[in-house]
Design a protein around this motif. Structure first.
Motif, PDB file in Angstrom:
ATOM      1  N   ALA A 197     -85.556-106.569  16.511  1.00 50.84           N
ATOM      2  CA  ALA A 197     -84.796-105.853  16.210  1.00 50.84           C
ATOM      3  C   ALA A 197     -84.350-106.613  14.791  1.00 50.84           C
ATOM      4  O   ALA A 197     -84.005-105.993  13.964  1.00 50.84           O
ATOM      5  CB  ALA A 197     -83.493-106.042  17.259  1.00 50.84           C
ATOM      6  N   ASP A 198     -84.380-108.115  14.297  1.00 43.03           N
ATOM      7  CA  ASP A 198     -84.155-108.296  13.468  1.00 43.03           C
ATOM      8  C   ASP A 198     -85.020-108.667  11.948  1.00 43.03           C
ATOM      9  O   ASP A 198     -84.844-108.135  11.294  1.00 43.03           O
ATOM     10  CB  ASP A 198     -84.156-110.620  13.562  1.00 43.03           C
ATOM     11  N   GLN A 199     -85.689-108.095  12.397  1.00 42.64           N
ATOM     12  CA  GLN A 199     -86.626-107.089  11.157  1.00 42.64           C
ATOM     13  C   GLN A 199     -86.896-106.389  10.522  1.00 42.64           C
ATOM     14  O   GLN A 199     -87.378-105.328   9.572  1.00 42.64           O
ATOM     15  CB  GLN A 199     -88.779-107.692  11.658  1.00 42.64           C
ATOM     16  N   ILE A 200     -85.925-105.685  11.248  1.00 44.54           N
ATOM     17  CA  ILE A 200     -84.718-103.957  11.062  1.00 44.54           C
ATOM     18  C   ILE A 200     -84.562-103.754  10.023  1.00 44.54           C
ATOM     19  O   ILE A 200     -83.661-104.612   9.344  1.00 44.54           O
ATOM     20  CB  ILE A 200     -84.477-103.184  11.836  1.00 44.54           C
ATOM     21  N   ASN A 201     -85.594-103.521   8.733  1.00 37.92           N
ATOM     22  CA  ASN A 201     -84.486-103.112   7.308  1.00 37.92           C
ATOM     23  C   ASN A 201     -83.406-101.744   7.222  1.00 37.92           C
ATOM     24  O   ASN A 201     -83.744-100.934   7.899  1.00 37.92           O
ATOM     25  CB  ASN A 201     -85.766-103.241   6.772  1.00 37.92           C
ATOM     26  N   TYR A 202     -82.884-102.101   5.974  1.00 41.05           N
ATOM     27  CA  TYR A 202     -81.558-100.796   6.402  1.00 41.05           C
ATOM     28  C   TYR A 202     -82.247 -99.802   6.035  1.00 41.05           C
ATOM     29  O   TYR A 202     -81.864 -98.864   6.515  1.00 41.05           O
ATOM     30  CB  TYR A 202     -80.992-101.410   4.626  1.00 41.05           C
ATOM     31  N   PRO A 203     -83.564 -98.917   5.206  1.00 42.20           N
ATOM     32  CA  PRO A 203     -84.042 -97.751   5.475  1.00 42.20           C
ATOM     33  C   PRO A 203     -83.474 -97.421   6.893  1.00 42.20           C
ATOM     34  O   PRO A 203     -83.367 -96.639   7.245  1.00 42.20           O
ATOM     35  CB  PRO A 203     -84.354 -98.032   4.915  1.00 42.20           C
ATOM     36  N   THR A 204     -84.283 -98.378   7.900  1.00 42.87           N
ATOM     37  CA  THR A 204     -84.338 -97.694   9.558  1.00 42.87           C
ATOM     38  C   THR A 204     -83.585 -97.996   9.808  1.00 42.87           C
ATOM     39  O   THR A 204     -83.396 -96.827  10.911  1.00 42.87           O
ATOM     40  CB  THR A 204     -86.013 -99.032  10.073  1.00 42.87           C
ATOM     41  N   ALA A 205     -82.168 -98.553   9.920  1.00 44.93           N
ATOM     42  CA  ALA A 205     -81.149 -98.303  10.543  1.00 44.93           C
ATOM     43  C   ALA A 205     -80.256 -97.552  10.725  1.00 44.93           C
ATOM     44  O   ALA A 205     -79.925 -96.741  11.062  1.00 44.93           O
ATOM     45  CB  ALA A 205     -80.668 -99.875   9.859  1.00 44.93           C
ATOM     46  N   ILE A 206     -80.611 -96.570   8.627  1.00 44.23           N
ATOM     47  CA  ILE A 206     -79.603 -95.979   8.777  1.00 44.23           C
ATOM     48  C   ILE A 206     -80.839 -94.746   9.716  1.00 44.23           C
ATOM     49  O   ILE A 206     -79.798 -93.348   9.988  1.00 44.23           O
ATOM     50  CB  ILE A 206     -80.033 -95.293   7.565  1.00 44.23           C
ATOM     51  N   LYS A 207     -81.745 -94.962   8.917  1.00 41.01           N
ATOM     52  CA  LYS A 207     -82.911 -93.520  10.168  1.00 41.01           C
ATOM     53  C   LYS A 207     -82.186 -93.173  11.707  1.00 41.01           C
ATOM     54  O   LYS A 207     -82.629 -92.180  11.902  1.00 41.01           O
ATOM     55  CB  LYS A 207     -84.092 -94.019   9.985  1.00 41.01           C
ATOM     56  N   ILE A 208     -82.462 -94.946  12.258  1.00 38.62           N
ATOM     57  CA  ILE A 208     -81.604 -95.175  13.170  1.00 38.62           C
ATOM     58  C   ILE A 208     -80.635 -94.355  13.698  1.00 38.62           C
ATOM     59  O   ILE A 208     -79.913 -93.472  14.923  1.00 38.62           O
ATOM     60  CB  ILE A 208     -81.620 -96.470  13.484  1.00 38.62           C
ATOM     61  N   GLY A 209     -79.507 -94.552  12.743  1.00 41.13           N
ATOM     62  CA  GLY A 209     -78.517 -94.130  13.170  1.00 41.13           C
ATOM     63  C   GLY A 209     -78.108 -92.224  12.692  1.00 41.13           C
ATOM     64  O   GLY A 209     -77.225 -92.374  14.208  1.00 41.13           O
ATOM     65  N   PHE A 210     -78.645 -92.349  11.665  1.00 39.19           N
ATOM     66  CA  PHE A 210     -78.725 -90.418  12.210  1.00 39.19           C
ATOM     67  C   PHE A 210     -79.456 -89.587  13.604  1.00 39.19           C
ATOM     68  O   PHE A 210     -78.728 -88.685  14.091  1.00 39.19           O
ATOM     69  CB  PHE A 210     -80.046 -90.018  11.169  1.00 39.19           C
ATOM     70  N   PHE A 211     -80.799 -90.561  14.123  1.00 39.08           N
ATOM     71  CA  PHE A 211     -80.653 -90.161  15.759  1.00 39.08           C
ATOM     72  C   PHE A 211     -79.324 -90.448  16.915  1.00 39.08           C
ATOM     73  O   PHE A 211     -79.705 -89.872  17.061  1.00 39.08           O
ATOM     74  CB  PHE A 211     -81.889 -91.353  16.308  1.00 39.08           C
ATOM     75  N   GLN A 212     -78.940 -91.348  16.363  1.00 42.29           N
ATOM     76  CA  GLN A 212     -77.562 -92.290  17.928  1.00 42.29           C
ATOM     77  C   GLN A 212     -76.908 -90.503  16.870  1.00 42.29           C
ATOM     78  O   GLN A 212     -76.174 -89.664  18.259  1.00 42.29           O
ATOM     79  CB  GLN A 212     -77.270 -92.787  17.140  1.00 42.29           C
ATOM     80  N   CYS A 213     -76.577 -89.623  15.980  1.00 43.00           N
ATOM     81  CA  CYS A 213     -75.738 -88.430  15.962  1.00 43.00           C
ATOM     82  C   CYS A 213     -76.359 -87.285  16.649  1.00 43.00           C
ATOM     83  O   CYS A 213     -75.052 -87.159  17.311  1.00 43.00           O
ATOM     84  CB  CYS A 213     -75.814 -88.204  14.778  1.00 43.00           C
ATOM     85  N   LEU A 214     -77.288 -87.889  17.825  1.00 42.62           N
ATOM     86  CA  LEU A 214     -77.855 -86.536  18.189  1.00 42.62           C
ATOM     87  C   LEU A 214     -76.855 -86.975  19.228  1.00 42.62           C
ATOM     88  O   LEU A 214     -76.675 -85.390  20.312  1.00 42.62           O
ATOM     89  CB  LEU A 214     -79.527 -86.850  18.774  1.00 42.62           C
ATOM     90  N   ALA A 215     -76.633 -87.639  20.096  1.00 40.18           N
ATOM     91  CA  ALA A 215     -75.724 -87.996  21.602  1.00 40.18           C
ATOM     92  C   ALA A 215     -74.035 -87.798  21.069  1.00 40.18           C
ATOM     93  O   ALA A 215     -73.841 -87.710  21.850  1.00 40.18           O
ATOM     94  CB  ALA A 215     -75.907 -89.446  21.478  1.00 40.18           C
ATOM     95  N   MET A 216     -73.602 -86.720  19.909  1.00 37.23           N
ATOM     96  CA  MET A 216     -72.513 -86.073  19.563  1.00 37.23           C
ATOM     97  C   MET A 216     -73.071 -84.658  20.838  1.00 37.23           C
ATOM     98  O   MET A 216     -71.844 -84.857  21.052  1.00 37.23           O
ATOM     99  CB  MET A 216     -72.480 -86.024  18.350  1.00 37.23           C
ATOM    100  N   VAL A 217     -73.398 -84.628  20.704  1.00 39.79           N
ATOM    101  CA  VAL A 217     -74.585 -83.289  21.892  1.00 39.79           C
ATOM    102  C   VAL A 217     -74.051 -84.183  23.602  1.00 39.79           C
ATOM    103  O   VAL A 217     -75.286 -84.495  23.680  1.00 39.79           O
ATOM    104  CB  VAL A 217     -75.736 -83.313  22.028  1.00 39.79           C
TER     105      VAL A 217
END
Length: 264
Positions: free
Chosen positions: A129-149
């Motif tokens: 997980a330490d190899q994750i860069n900023y663009p990847t982190a943000i993309k994962i953050g958008f996926f997390q938003c799906l859990a608002m449902v």
């Protein structure tokens, strides 16, 4: 709420918060079967006991949280989408939370996805997980938003989001755990703020219930996280997909049979 109900809900929270099975769906069934009446403290409790579960992540991975400031910046970047969409879609999210059918359908659809997700993302090459860069982190953050449902599962959404970015199942799960800390801490602080803003006061008895719930949630989450990582690395998501489909079916059957289920 009595002490028995607190213990049951805390165990459920600790077991399901970091698994891709939706803690909301489990809370619905458990609270309905126990006949827990939804009030302001119950709503506060179901959010505030997340403090115990996120503390388990910090304890298990404490070295990661003291390795570098870059780690925190990545988590901050990943949590921004949830903050933005949470504020913009607050009313819509609250309406969805009033629909047990939405939870059931989300569980079913998410379960079907988990049946095939291991086959869809075979070419993972990021095992840390330490190899994750900023663009990847943000993309994962958008996926997390799906859990608002409700019923989607924050863990499932963020783990699958990581796998789409070529993270291994283990790395995606661990980043999902890390991302839970600021996300759930922020949600808890906001819930407590709203509770007091509405003129409510936590009594000494309620403080004891919160303490018991957090301690139990902490211990159970420690066990759940370690077991989940080991199982996921070896066997994948299929069993969780089957379980979600069964749980979604149970909720639908309860609804069709006239049970009044409420999301707490």
């Amino acid at each position: 709420m009595n002490i028995f109900e607190v213990i049951v809900l805390a165990i459920i929270e600790g077991l399901t918060e970091f698994l891709p099975v939706s803690s909301t769906g489990h809370m619905i069934i458990a609270s309905s079967l126990m006949g827990i009446q939804t009030d302001n403290f119950v709503k506060l409790f179901t959010v505030a006991i997340q403090l115990g579960t996120i503390l388990s992540v910090v304890v298990l991975y404490w070295k990661r949280f003291f390795r570098s400031f870059d780690f925190y910046f990545k988590l901050f970047a990943a949590v921004i989408p949830a903050v933005v969409f949470g504020l913009l879609l607050k009313k819509q999210i609250e309406k969805l939370l009033e629909s047990p059918l939405t939870v059931a359908v989300s569980l079913l659809l998410g379960g079907i996805v988990l049946l095939f997700v291991d086959k869809w993302f075979k070419n993972a090459n990021v095992d840390d997980a330490d190899q994750i860069n900023y663009p990847t982190a943000i993309k994962i953050g958008f996926f997390q938003c799906l859990a608002m449902v409700p019923g989607v599962s924050r863990s499932a959404a963020s783990i699958i989001g990581g796998m789409t970015q070529k993270l291994t199942r283990k790395a995606a799960a661990e980043f999902s755990f890390f991302l839970a800390v600021p996300t759930m801490f922020g949600a808890t602080v906001k819930q407590i703020y709203d509770y007091y803003k509405d003129g409510n006061i936590i009594t000494p008895q309620e403080i004891n219930l919160l303490l018991i719930g957090n301690v139990i949630g902490f211990v159970v989450a420690l066990i759940a996280i370690k077991s989940f990582i080991d199982y996921l690395s070896k066997h994948g998501f299929r069993v969780f997909g089957i379980y979600r489909i069964i749980l979604g079916g149970i909720i639908i059957v309860l609804l069709l049979s006239g049970h009044s289920l409420k999301v707490i």
